[in-house]
Design a protein around this motif. Structure first.
Motif, PDB file in Angstrom:
ATOM      1  N   GLY A  56       0.848  -1.179   0.000  1.00 33.58           N
ATOM      2  CA  GLY A  56       0.000   0.000   0.000  1.00 33.58           C
ATOM      3  C   GLY A  56       0.885   1.231   0.000  1.00 33.58           C
ATOM      4  O   GLY A  56       1.791   1.347  -0.819  1.00 33.58           O
ATOM      5  N   ASN A  57       0.674   2.113   0.934  1.00 40.63           N
ATOM      6  CA  ASN A  57       1.498   3.314   1.059  1.00 40.63           C
ATOM      7  C   ASN A  57       2.592   3.173   2.102  1.00 40.63           C
ATOM      8  O   ASN A  57       3.243   4.150   2.451  1.00 40.63           O
ATOM      9  CB  ASN A  57       0.614   4.520   1.409  1.00 40.63           C
ATOM     10  CG  ASN A  57      -0.270   4.902   0.254  1.00 40.63           C
ATOM     11  OD1 ASN A  57       0.134   4.851  -0.897  1.00 40.63           O
ATOM     12  ND2 ASN A  57      -1.491   5.286   0.559  1.00 40.63           N
ATOM     13  N   GLN A  58       2.775   1.962   2.606  1.00 41.94           N
ATOM     14  CA  GLN A  58       3.763   1.723   3.658  1.00 41.94           C
ATOM     15  C   GLN A  58       5.019   1.082   3.087  1.00 41.94           C
ATOM     16  O   GLN A  58       4.962   0.007   2.491  1.00 41.94           O
ATOM     17  CB  GLN A  58       3.163   0.822   4.735  1.00 41.94           C
ATOM     18  CG  GLN A  58       4.095   0.537   5.878  1.00 41.94           C
ATOM     19  CD  GLN A  58       3.443  -0.315   6.957  1.00 41.94           C
ATOM     20  OE1 GLN A  58       2.233  -0.453   7.017  1.00 41.94           O
ATOM     21  NE2 GLN A  58       4.266  -0.895   7.812  1.00 41.94           N
ATOM     22  N   ALA A  59       6.159   1.732   3.275  1.00 43.21           N
ATOM     23  CA  ALA A  59       7.445   1.147   2.890  1.00 43.21           C
ATOM     24  C   ALA A  59       7.834   0.132   3.953  1.00 43.21           C
ATOM     25  O   ALA A  59       7.899   0.457   5.136  1.00 43.21           O
ATOM     26  CB  ALA A  59       8.506   2.231   2.772  1.00 43.21           C
ATOM     27  N   GLU A  72       3.104 -11.727  10.036  1.00 45.52           N
ATOM     28  CA  GLU A  72       2.579 -10.366   9.948  1.00 45.52           C
ATOM     29  C   GLU A  72       2.300  -9.910   8.520  1.00 45.52           C
ATOM     30  O   GLU A  72       1.622  -8.900   8.317  1.00 45.52           O
ATOM     31  CB  GLU A  72       3.567  -9.398  10.600  1.00 45.52           C
ATOM     32  CG  GLU A  72       3.783  -9.667  12.074  1.00 45.52           C
ATOM     33  CD  GLU A  72       4.915  -8.841  12.673  1.00 45.52           C
ATOM     34  OE1 GLU A  72       5.384  -7.898  12.010  1.00 45.52           O
ATOM     35  OE2 GLU A  72       5.331  -9.157  13.790  1.00 45.52           O
ATOM     36  N   LEU A  73       2.814 -10.635   7.517  1.00 48.57           N
ATOM     37  CA  LEU A  73       2.678 -10.193   6.137  1.00 48.57           C
ATOM     38  C   LEU A  73       1.230 -10.238   5.650  1.00 48.57           C
ATOM     39  O   LEU A  73       0.709  -9.244   5.141  1.00 48.57           O
ATOM     40  CB  LEU A  73       3.582 -11.015   5.213  1.00 48.57           C
ATOM     41  CG  LEU A  73       3.530 -10.640   3.730  1.00 48.57           C
ATOM     42  CD1 LEU A  73       3.925  -9.174   3.523  1.00 48.57           C
ATOM     43  CD2 LEU A  73       4.442 -11.561   2.928  1.00 48.57           C
ATOM     44  N   LEU A  74       0.583 -11.367   5.801  1.00 45.97           N
ATOM     45  CA  LEU A  74      -0.795 -11.479   5.308  1.00 45.97           C
ATOM     46  C   LEU A  74      -1.752 -10.530   6.028  1.00 45.97           C
ATOM     47  O   LEU A  74      -2.571  -9.884   5.373  1.00 45.97           O
ATOM     48  CB  LEU A  74      -1.276 -12.931   5.365  1.00 45.97           C
ATOM     49  CG  LEU A  74      -0.554 -13.880   4.397  1.00 45.97           C
ATOM     50  CD1 LEU A  74      -1.081 -15.302   4.541  1.00 45.97           C
ATOM     51  CD2 LEU A  74      -0.659 -13.414   2.964  1.00 45.97           C
ATOM     52  N   PRO A  75      -1.656 -10.379   7.368  1.00 48.26           N
ATOM     53  CA  PRO A  75      -2.509  -9.387   8.022  1.00 48.26           C
ATOM     54  C   PRO A  75      -2.251  -7.963   7.520  1.00 48.26           C
ATOM     55  O   PRO A  75      -3.190  -7.175   7.365  1.00 48.26           O
ATOM     56  CB  PRO A  75      -2.166  -9.523   9.503  1.00 48.26           C
ATOM     57  CG  PRO A  75      -1.701 -10.927   9.651  1.00 48.26           C
ATOM     58  CD  PRO A  75      -0.972 -11.217   8.363  1.00 48.26           C
ATOM     59  N   LEU A  76      -0.993  -7.632   7.236  1.00 49.35           N
ATOM     60  CA  LEU A  76      -0.675  -6.313   6.696  1.00 49.35           C
ATOM     61  C   LEU A  76      -1.334  -6.120   5.338  1.00 49.35           C
ATOM     62  O   LEU A  76      -1.920  -5.068   5.057  1.00 49.35           O
ATOM     63  CB  LEU A  76       0.843  -6.132   6.586  1.00 49.35           C
ATOM     64  CG  LEU A  76       1.333  -4.823   5.980  1.00 49.35           C
ATOM     65  CD1 LEU A  76       0.875  -3.627   6.810  1.00 49.35           C
ATOM     66  CD2 LEU A  76       2.848  -4.848   5.849  1.00 49.35           C
ATOM     67  N   LEU A  77      -1.280  -7.144   4.508  1.00 47.54           N
ATOM     68  CA  LEU A  77      -1.921  -7.073   3.190  1.00 47.54           C
ATOM     69  C   LEU A  77      -3.435  -6.935   3.322  1.00 47.54           C
ATOM     70  O   LEU A  77      -4.058  -6.182   2.585  1.00 47.54           O
ATOM     71  CB  LEU A  77      -1.574  -8.303   2.364  1.00 47.54           C
ATOM     72  CG  LEU A  77      -0.151  -8.330   1.830  1.00 47.54           C
ATOM     73  CD1 LEU A  77       0.215  -9.724   1.382  1.00 47.54           C
ATOM     74  CD2 LEU A  77       0.004  -7.332   0.714  1.00 47.54           C
ATOM     75  N   GLN A  78      -4.013  -7.666   4.257  1.00 49.89           N
ATOM     76  CA  GLN A  78      -5.456  -7.583   4.463  1.00 49.89           C
ATOM     77  C   GLN A  78      -5.862  -6.199   4.951  1.00 49.89           C
ATOM     78  O   GLN A  78      -6.891  -5.673   4.548  1.00 49.89           O
ATOM     79  CB  GLN A  78      -5.915  -8.671   5.430  1.00 49.89           C
ATOM     80  CG  GLN A  78      -5.797 -10.052   4.819  1.00 49.89           C
ATOM     81  CD  GLN A  78      -5.977 -11.168   5.816  1.00 49.89           C
ATOM     82  OE1 GLN A  78      -5.930 -10.963   7.030  1.00 49.89           O
ATOM     83  NE2 GLN A  78      -6.164 -12.378   5.310  1.00 49.89           N
TER      84      GLN A  78
END
Length: 94
Positions: A59-62, A77-83
């Motif tokens: 998204g907008n997060q580096a 933590e990757l999939l929750p971040l994507l969700q």
């Protein structure tokens, strides 16, 4: 448009590892090769603050480079971040 963008350059082993990890998780991404376009390199530095490869945006997060991506994945933590990003952009599938 994908929720994940990855800035790459040719012959970068970490770029290849990052793309392979995303593909193994069936996560779509947009690859932005900086080698042929100085404007893309400038965009990468402005968006991420990074100068090494790869640089990965969710998204907008580096999120950083391959090691950071692998750490997010290993820690679950990757999939929750994507969700979370998907909810913000309402783009449908990951």
């Amino acid at each position: 448009m994908s929720d994940v963008a990855i800035y790459t350059q040719p012959s970068c082993p970490y770029c290849s590892h990052a793309k392979a990890l995303l593909e193994s998780r069936q996560i779509a991404y947009e690859e932005l090769d900086v080698s042929g376009d100085p404007q893309v390199l400038t965009e990468m530095i402005e968006r991420t603050g990074g100068r090494t490869f790869p640089q990965i945006m969710v998204g907008n997060q580096a999120i950083g480079g391959f090691d950071d991506l692998r750490s997010l994945d290993s820690n679950g933590e990757l999939l929750p971040l994507l969700q979370t990003q998907r909810g913000k952009t309402d783009t449908g599938g990951i």
